[in-house]
Write an enzyme that holds these catalytic residues in place. Structure first.
Site, PDB file in Angstrom:
ATOM      1  N   HIS A   1       1.985  40.180 172.932  1.00 27.78           N
ATOM      2  CA  HIS A   1       2.428  41.116 171.890  1.00 27.78           C
ATOM      3  C   HIS A   1       3.465  42.103 172.407  1.00 27.78           C
ATOM      4  CE1 HIS A   1       0.060  44.611 173.355  1.00 27.78           C
ATOM      5  NE2 HIS A   1      -0.901  43.751 173.629  1.00 27.78           N
TER       6      HIS A   1
ATOM      7  N   CYS B   1      -4.799  41.891 177.074  1.00 21.43           N
ATOM      8  CA  CYS B   1      -3.727  41.097 176.468  1.00 21.43           C
ATOM      9  C   CYS B   1      -2.453  41.192 177.306  1.00 21.43           C
ATOM     10  CB  CYS B   1      -3.461  41.577 175.046  1.00 21.43           C
ATOM     11  SG  CYS B   1      -4.664  40.972 173.854  1.00 21.43           S
TER      12      CYS B   1
END
Length: 569
Positions: A454, A473
């Site tokens: 992301h 992440c």
């Protein structure tokens, strides 16, 4: 007399046909007409228990059925012995076992030091049978280990899709490509991973194995981690040792017999720092000296551990379109297949924090299926309890100030309730926009860990050498570039429309990819880049975990050693 005995055996074989069955009769006829001794009783005696004393790992019940099948295909004949001597193919396999480290495996796992004694005992039927069955067991193990690895990624709580289907038919390979083959090495080569990076690591492994006995330099003086880095000058007390190390490793290419200038050694040190993920300032600091003093045997282990992880990947991921190498903090995008698999771009990434094992980014191989523009960040309950609730208790209005809102389990916005958040019946999410922790786009390959790629609102982190700051992440340095590349075959999307979707578009807009894209979130503390070996810190201790598991020996554990931890942002 011998001819008469063989004819008598044939007559008896046909006489016993109704009692023994066609298969056994065929074996009797075969052995009766063969010039080789019949080792069948001894071979069966060695196979039946699933255990052979004298092997490093004597229990082979896990592959006993495969061993049986191979001998059945060959009429329970000796596979590797002829005329009381090892066949040429047996010699080739024994050479493979001795040189197993050249392929990143441990020679003693295949009894490398025990074969001379077995060869010396070939004259007796019992010795010949034991040699034969032990070689078959080790050959099957060797091919299996080369193809799928010795360890199961699930044991380390990793998510490698397709691993359980990644099997090799070692019996067929031995039967059709090795036992009678003129080129055993070709068949063994074919069992290995075919990714370009694996092949490059294998070359790097040979290079470093050759370097190990050549390293006679003294360790450099250690530095206090808090001390300032020092420039290389003629007065540095370990100048000669530094030059020897940099010359041996190929970072300094000048005359090894002449004293190098400080300027030349500084440039060589910058090159060394580049290959080791260090700040490229050409100065001697504690991290650089630690890397210079790392034994070359440790570098060999890093290469070997990285090769083991490549073996976990099936064909869909051997040359994946997107590969993130966590210890390197780097993402690479590729196009093409096979030998035409080539890099099209790379970018810096931020990984999970290394100082908290609940935030370590796991190894994952999966399929990216869609991306989301202007995403919400749905805060995992564990993070909400640990980080959000304390702020709410100290600072009324904290959620609004940080652009958070609360929703029920159906996604409806509701008034915040700390008790409900703690219980998990109310979720915290961050609204879309530039202040969102996920930035303006996320790239999804659904997996049990809730890990994805992301954007981020903390752009300054990408300029740092070490970039382990996320909850697990992977944050991307250039998300628009990634979005444009993924949607390049979709006429509805280009740079302008992607920019509009990120900056002014609909919140939480999902866009499906034309086809799934293989993604590998990898962990390689060794990496070959343009023919040079690069090495990185074992920041999560994954190499350590792997080595401990391998040192435990067979049978290697299959069950996860810890529960799946949900990660996010």
């Amino acid at each position: 007399m011998q001819t008469y005995a063989r004819r008598l055996a044939l007559v008896l074989a046909f006489t016993l046909l109704p009692l023994s069955g066609c298969k056994r009769t065929h074996q009797i006829i075969h052995h009766a007409t063969s010039s080789e001794p019949d080792y069948t009783p001894q071979i069966l005696a060695d196979i039946t228990p699933g255990h052979i004393d004298g092997m490093k790992y004597p229990d082979f019940t896990d592959i006993q059925a495969q061993v049986n099948n191979l001998y059945d295909m060959r009429d329970v004949d000796a596979l590797w012995v002829k005329g009381g001597k090892p066949t040429a193919q047996a010699d080739a396999m024994l050479q493979e076992f001795s040189n197993a480290m050249q392929r990143g495996l441990r020679p003693e796992d295949y009894d490398a030091s025990r074969w001379d004694e077995r060869v010396a005992n070939l004259k007796s039927p019992e010795g010949a049978a034991l040699f034969d069955v032990a070689l078959t067991v080790n050959a099957i193990r060797y091919l299996n280990d080369l193809h799928e690895g010795r360890t199961n990624p699930a044991h380390f709580t990793f998510g490698v899709k397709g691993y359980n289907e990644k099997k090799i038919d070692a019996v067929t390979i031995l039967n059709t490509q090795i036992i009678d083959a003129s080129d055993v090495t070709a068949a063994v080569d074919a069992a290995e991973p075919q990714s370009l990076q694996y092949k490059a690591l294998k070359k790097g492994l040979k290079q470093y194995l050759d370097l190990v006995p050549q390293d006679h330099s003294d360790p450099l003086p250690e530095m206090n981690p808090n001390a300032k880095s020092i420039a290389i000058t003629a007065g540095y007390p370990a100048l000669q040792s530094l030059q020897q190390k940099l010359t041996l490793l190929g970072d300094y290419s000048g005359d090894a017999n002449a004293t190098a200038s400080s300027a030349d050694l500084t440039e060589a040190l910058k090159h060394f720092q580049h290959r080791h993920g260090l700040n490229e300032d050409g100065k001697l600091g504690s991290a650089t000296i630690d890397a210079l003093n790392t034994p070359l045997t440790a570098r060999v282990t890093q290469i070997v551990d990285t090769m083991e992880r490549w073996r976990w990947l099936n064909d869909d991921y051997q040359n994946a379109a997107i590969i993130v190498n966590l210890p390197e903090f780097e993402l690479r995008a590729f196009e093409g297949t096979g030998n035409d698999h080539h890099e099209v771009f790379r970018m810096n990434v931020v990984d999970g924090k290394s100082d908290d094992d609940t935030h370590h980014t796991p190894v994952i191989a999966d399929q990216m299926k869609y991306l989301v523009f202007r995403p919400y960040w749905n805060v995992p309950p564990s993070i909400a309890r640990k980080e959000i609730i304390p702020h709410m208790q100290k600072q009324p209005g904290y959620l609004g100030a940080k652009n958070y809102e609360t929703v029920d389990l159906k996604g409806n916005v509701v008034s915040p309730n700390i008790a409900a958040i703690d219980k998990g019946t109310q979720m915290v999410r961050q609204k879309a926009g530039t202040s969102n922790s996920l930035g303006l786009v996320k790239f999804m390959f659904p997996n049990p860990f809730n890990v994805y790629l992301h954007d981020t609102n903390e752009k300054a982190l990408f300029t740092r050498t070490r970039r382990d700051y996320s909850h697990g992440c992977v944050r991307l340095q250039d998300p628009p570039k990634m979005a444009n590349w993924l949607l390049r075959d979709n006429s509805k999307w280009d740079e302008d429309s992607i920019a509009d979707a990120m900056n002014d578009g609909q919140d939480n807009k999902t866009v499906l990819l034309p086809k799934p894209i293989p993604v590998v979130v990898f962990y390689g503390t060794a990496w070959s880049d343009d023919g040079e070996m690069h090495f990185f810190r074992d920041m999560y201790g994954y190499d350590d975990d792997l080595e401990k598991t391998l040192n435990g020996g067979r049978p290697y554990p299959q069950k996860p050693m810890k529960a799946v931890t949900e990660k996010d942002a």
